[in-house]
Write a protein that holds these residues in place. Structure first.
Motif, PDB file in Angstrom:
ATOM      1  N   ASN A   1       0.785  -1.224   0.088  1.00 15.36           N
ATOM      2  CA  ASN A   1       0.020  -0.062  -0.135  1.00 15.36           C
ATOM      3  C   ASN A   1       0.948   1.244   0.107  1.00 15.36           C
ATOM      4  OD1 ASN A   1      -2.161   1.841   0.203  1.00 15.36           O
ATOM      5  ND2 ASN A   1      -2.433   1.305   2.362  1.00 15.36           N
ATOM      6  N   MET A   2       1.283   1.662  -1.216  1.00 13.75           N
ATOM      7  CA  MET A   2       2.264   2.750  -1.457  1.00 13.75           C
ATOM      8  C   MET A   2       1.755   4.131  -1.360  1.00 13.75           C
ATOM      9  SD  MET A   2       4.417   2.773  -4.844  1.00 13.75           S
ATOM     10  CE  MET A   2       3.351   3.430  -5.771  1.00 13.75           C
ATOM     11  N   GLY A   3       2.307   5.028  -0.560  1.00 19.84           N
ATOM     12  CA  GLY A   3       2.021   6.605  -0.948  1.00 19.84           C
ATOM     13  C   GLY A   3       3.105   6.928  -1.618  1.00 19.84           C
ATOM     14  N   VAL A   4       3.046   8.212  -2.369  1.00 18.74           N
ATOM     15  CA  VAL A   4       3.996   8.739  -3.122  1.00 18.74           C
ATOM     16  C   VAL A   4       4.130  10.181  -3.165  1.00 18.74           C
ATOM     17  CG1 VAL A   4       5.020   8.696  -5.909  1.00 18.74           C
ATOM     18  CG2 VAL A   4       3.536   7.064  -5.043  1.00 18.74           C
ATOM     19  N   GLU A   5       5.698  10.926  -2.893  1.00 21.65           N
ATOM     20  CA  GLU A   5       5.615  12.268  -2.880  1.00 21.65           C
ATOM     21  C   GLU A   5       6.821  12.396  -3.981  1.00 21.65           C
ATOM     22  OE1 GLU A   5       6.641  13.228   0.958  1.00 21.65           O
ATOM     23  OE2 GLU A   5       4.942  13.004   1.632  1.00 21.65           O
ATOM     24  N   GLY A   6       6.629  13.843  -4.378  1.00 23.91           N
ATOM     25  CA  GLY A   6       7.803  14.226  -5.485  1.00 23.91           C
ATOM     26  C   GLY A   6       7.457  14.518  -6.719  1.00 23.91           C
ATOM     27  N   GLY A   7       8.192  14.649  -7.613  1.00 22.85           N
ATOM     28  CA  GLY A   7       8.055  14.648  -9.092  1.00 22.85           C
ATOM     29  C   GLY A   7       9.193  14.323  -9.977  1.00 22.85           C
TER      30      GLY A   7
END
Length: 252
Positions: free
Chosen positions: A36-42
């Protein structure tokens, strides 16, 4: 010549005399995890990275490891992980991607189709019922594509990429003999110049089936992957993926 034949015969006799079990000559580990993956950035095509807001997603990871008793030859593990997600942003500066130029205040939707394949060579420094310690190297292949779409005009741009990142690898596991309960920490890491890549996980495990022929172990833990990279096939990215996972491992 006679001495060589005698040594060879002694080695063969030693292997033949060993009891046949999952760890005697060759051990195979195969596992699957749901993350269950959360993502931040660009990401971007240059150092001016556009930051996106991403949706949490459930992705998967699969692995197989081959261990043996030959001291000089390293063991091998191959891990395949997906990091697919969607997101969006309202641009605070001009963004050029895939040959398209998007002006300030453009609302962009994005799709990340990303996967990694880890080719790990490692040695078992310690291996017993109480603790184990592995150390080695990892060639992490990062591949996929980034797609951005102007939400108003539907003007789309896409960039794909593929490259290898050399990393150090380690794994430490502990267990309580006779209970099936254990824990491990496993990870790979690289920090060179402006590139910083890490991939680690920590989990509790429970071995609920254990026999001479087959073991089943369940896992529950946390995983984090960071990709702070410059110029992999022209792609620049600063991304962090993390969240809880659960999995199962078969050992035979």
């Amino acid at each position: 010549m006679k001495k060589s034949i005698f040594v060879s015969a002694a080695i063969v006799a030693a292997f033949v005399s060993m009891p046949t079990s999952a760890d005697t000559v060759l051990g195979v580990y195969a596992g699957a995890q749901g993350w269950n993956m959360g993502v931040e950035g660009g990401f971007a095509r240059d150092e001016d990275i556009a930051q996106f807001g991403f949706e949490d997603k459930t992705n998967s990871s699969f692995y197989v490891a081959l261990e043996h008793l030959v001291p000089v030859i390293p063991n091998i593990k191959v891990v395949r992980t997906s990091y697919d997600t969607d997101g969006g942003t309202n641009l605070s500066s001009t963004f050029t991607f895939g040959g398209e130029v998007y002006p300030i205040d453009t609302t962009l939707d994005t799709n990340i189709d990303l996967s990694t394949t880890d080719y790990i060579l490692y040695y078992e420094i310690l291996d017993n019922d109480l603790a184990s310690f592995d150390i080695g190297v990892n060639a992490k292949q990062v591949s996929g594509e980034f797609v951005v779409v102007d939400s108003e005009t539907q003007r789309m741009a896409m960039e794909d990429f593929d490259g290898f990142i050399p990393m150090a690898y380690g794994r430490v596991a502990v267990g309580i003999p006779g209970t099936g309960i254990g824990a491990y920490v496993e990870g790979s890491f690289l920090s060179i110049d402006d590139n910083s890549v890490s991939d680690y996980q920590a989990a509790l495990t429970y071995n609920f089936i254990e026999s001479l022929a087959l073991d089943f172990t369940i896992q529950a833990g946390y995983r984090s992957t960071t990709l702070d990279i410059e110029d992999i096939d022209g792609i620049y990215a600063d991304l962090e993926f993390d969240g809880a996972f659960a999995g199962i491992e078969i050992h035979f």
